[in-house]
Design an enzyme around this catalytic site. Structure first.
Site, PDB file in Angstrom:
ATOM      1  N   TYR A 183     -24.457   9.403 -43.274  1.00  0.00           N
ATOM      2  CA  TYR A 183     -24.312   8.226 -42.600  1.00  0.00           C
ATOM      3  C   TYR A 183     -25.940   7.247 -42.780  1.00  0.00           C
ATOM      4  CZ  TYR A 183     -24.499   4.879 -38.863  1.00  0.00           C
ATOM      5  OH  TYR A 183     -24.365   3.772 -38.188  1.00  0.00           O
ATOM      6  N   GLY A 188     -22.387   2.074 -38.398  1.00  0.00           N
ATOM      7  CA  GLY A 188     -21.455   1.948 -36.945  1.00  0.00           C
ATOM      8  C   GLY A 188     -20.009   2.315 -37.385  1.00  0.00           C
ATOM      9  N   HIS A 196     -28.483  -7.635 -38.536  1.00  0.00           N
ATOM     10  CA  HIS A 196     -28.786  -7.458 -37.321  1.00  0.00           C
ATOM     11  C   HIS A 196     -29.866  -8.247 -36.416  1.00  0.00           C
ATOM     12  CE1 HIS A 196     -26.047  -4.149 -37.769  1.00  0.00           C
ATOM     13  NE2 HIS A 196     -26.274  -3.796 -36.563  1.00  0.00           N
ATOM     14  N   ASN A 256     -33.125   1.769 -36.152  1.00  0.00           N
ATOM     15  CA  ASN A 256     -32.572   2.658 -35.304  1.00  0.00           C
ATOM     16  C   ASN A 256     -33.518   3.457 -34.411  1.00  0.00           C
ATOM     17  OD1 ASN A 256     -29.967   5.221 -36.011  1.00  0.00           O
ATOM     18  ND2 ASN A 256     -30.139   3.679 -34.513  1.00  0.00           N
ATOM     19  N   ARG A 258     -49.565   2.778   9.539  1.00  0.00           N
ATOM     20  CA  ARG A 258     -49.613   4.134   9.662  1.00  0.00           C
ATOM     21  C   ARG A 258     -48.961   5.125   8.872  1.00  0.00           C
ATOM     22  NH1 ARG A 258     -46.230   6.811  14.484  1.00  0.00           N
ATOM     23  NH2 ARG A 258     -45.871   4.501  15.185  1.00  0.00           N
TER      24      ARG A 258
END
Length: 506
Positions: free
Chosen positions: A50, A57, A80, A192, A292
């Site tokens: 890949y 994608g 991108h 990535n 407190r």
């Protein structure tokens, strides 16, 4: 100089970001990167992997011809680089680049060392790629934002350099640097991963950690102003509640208050028979909860930050690539290490914790401002003429509205998954959005603490107790007064707020 072998601590990241330490890679780190690249070069020659010889994608079903493999890597970077919105501040960009380098030196990326070396040069020379704030869904990591970093590394786009935006190509020439070349998977490796959200998260953890200290210190000081009984911090009290964060906060406040002449001793004042005929006590037997119950409120905040820091540092020192190049196992593994759920979830928890800490400060501020509550200070800690002057009345508006915004922003973002990318990314983390919203909440909190610090200084002067403070709180009071002198005639306060925010951060 910070030498990076296989990982960094938060303290080392802080030194790189805030002290301008230089980042240097060890020889072992370089060797891991080079070995990973060589292994991938040989392993991928006759296999379908890949992002090396397939599309990206949902386009992964398409085999890419050998002649187009290098163009494929350039295409993912350019296609991108689609972010929108205001550019990320330099410190987030630098933190993201540091996080990306740390991922690469794990030796699971198959990237050529020249790309890692140029990224280190960007970090050390103050070259910050233009990264728009919008674009990441935090699932295949921060694809869009990291693509903008990669765009600068190939010599395109813009960078922030020496205080102004310039063409990347011009800056590279000035610095005698050369753009990254594509060898196998440089485009995918650079884009990535979770480095953008992790970088922002690292900055968030540094600044949130500082806020915890200021919350303990200001809470200690307000109890001095109120002349509280000291048993609310007693070690024996907290030993019977089984929470380490609560005990740590109480101890921290005891240390801060060491030497104070304002904290009262309940056993000496109330645990005898001299009060049998008293029907109404002049001073409150127990103060309001915001004074407190500080250890009980800040304890879970402290623990949340500690856990979030460990998760963030683990993410920093992990491989967030896909696929993962395992040269020792002689295999390339496809999975989802780029998914940002760890960061997203922790950032949501951090922003909720920061908001609660801010709410505590706002309530403590209200105690100082409200003369009928505290019974000892002029309204709005006004050191001028009541009615004619207004002290810090309007500053409270700012603190209250800013706290309210924090409450609104505390809605979890981790659960806002929206499927996209042809439903390939059908469940996403929104990690970068979570980190950015958390950063906004932290910034808001600093503004509230700045106003609260100013009011505390006025309160100390109003009752004239600066010489009875603990050494730690006296030093803080003196520091605030150097920035924000006492005043009786009304004046604009916004610049003082800005300067005290800077002081508290740094």
């Amino acid at each position: 100089m910070i030498v990076l072998d296989k990982g960094l601590s938060l303290e080392q990241v802080e030194a790189l970001l805030y002290d301008d330490e230089r980042l240097v890679l060890s020889e072992e780190a370089r060797k891991r990167v080079e070995d990973s690249y060589r292994f991938l070069s040989e392993y991928s020659s006759d296999k379908v992997i890949y992002g090396i010889n397939t599309g990206f994608g949902p386009m992964a079903q398409y085999r890419i011809a050998d002649k187009d493999l290098k163009q494929l890597q350039y295409n993912i970077i350019r296609s991108h680089s689609t972010g929108a919105g205001e550019p990320m501040p330099d410190i987030y960009v630098k933190a993201a680049m540091i996080a990306r380098v740390v991922t690469f030196v794990q030796g699971y990326s198959g990237i050529h060392f020249s790309a890692v070396a140029l990224l280190v040069e960007f970090i050390n020379r103050g070259i910050f790629p233009k990264i728009p704030s919008h674009g990441s869904v935090g699932a295949s990591g921060d694809l869009v934002q990291l693509a903008h970093i990669a765009l600068a590394l190939i010599g395109e786009g813009e960078v922030h350099y020496k205080g102004r935006w310039q063409k990347t190509s011009d800056v590279l020439k000035k610095e005698d640097l050369h753009p990254v070349k594509v060898y196998i998977r440089e485009g995918l490796a650079l884009t990535n991963g979770t480095s953008m959200m992790t970088g922002i998260a690292l900055v968030n953890m540094i600044l949130a950690g500082r806020l915890v200290y200021w919350a303990m210190l200001t809470s200690s000081l307000i109890n001095e102003v109120a002349s509280s009984y000291g048993d609310f911090l007693d070690e024996r009290l907290h030993d019977v509640k089984m929470h380490g964060g609560q005990a740590s906060v109480a101890k921290g406040m005891r240390d801060i208050l060491h030497g104070s002449r304002l904290i009262r001793d309940r056993e000496k004042e109330l645990y005898d028979s001299s009060h049998e005929n008293v029907s109404v006590f002049d001073k409150k037997v127990q103060p309001y909860y915001s004074l407190r119950c500080v250890p009980q409120v800040l304890g879970p905040v402290y623990e949340t930050f500690a856990f979030a820091e460990s998760v963030t540092v683990n993410e920093l020192n992990s491989s967030s690539d896909n696929p993962v190049v395992d040269r020792e196992g002689n295999v390339v593994l496809h999975g989802g290490n780029f998914h940002g759920d760890y960061i997203s979830f922790e950032m949501d928890k951090v922003k909720i914790a920061v908001t609660k800490m801010t709410m505590l400060a706002e309530r403590q501020l209200n105690y100082l401002m409200h003369d009928r509550l505290n019974g000892m200070l002029p309204p709005f800690v006004n050191l001028g003429k009541l009615g004619l002057n207004y002290g810090m009345q309007a500053a409270q508006f700012t603190a209250t509205s800013t706290t309210a915004e924090c409450q609104t922003l505390s809605m979890p973002n981790y659960i806002h998954s929206i499927p996209n990318n042809n439903d390939n990314q059908d469940i996403v983390s929104m990690g970068t959005n979570s980190a950015l919203i958390t950063a906004k909440v932290i910034e808001n909190s600093y503004q509230v603490f700045a106003i609260f610090s100013m009011a505390l200084a006025n309160a100390v002067d109003a009752i004239g107790v600066s010489d009875r403070l603990a050494p730690a709180t006296k030093e803080f009071y003196d520091d605030i007064r150097k920035i924000f002198p006492a005043f009786s005639d009304d004046k604009p306060l916004y610049r003082f707020v800005e300067h005290i925010v800077d002081f508290l951060k740094n």
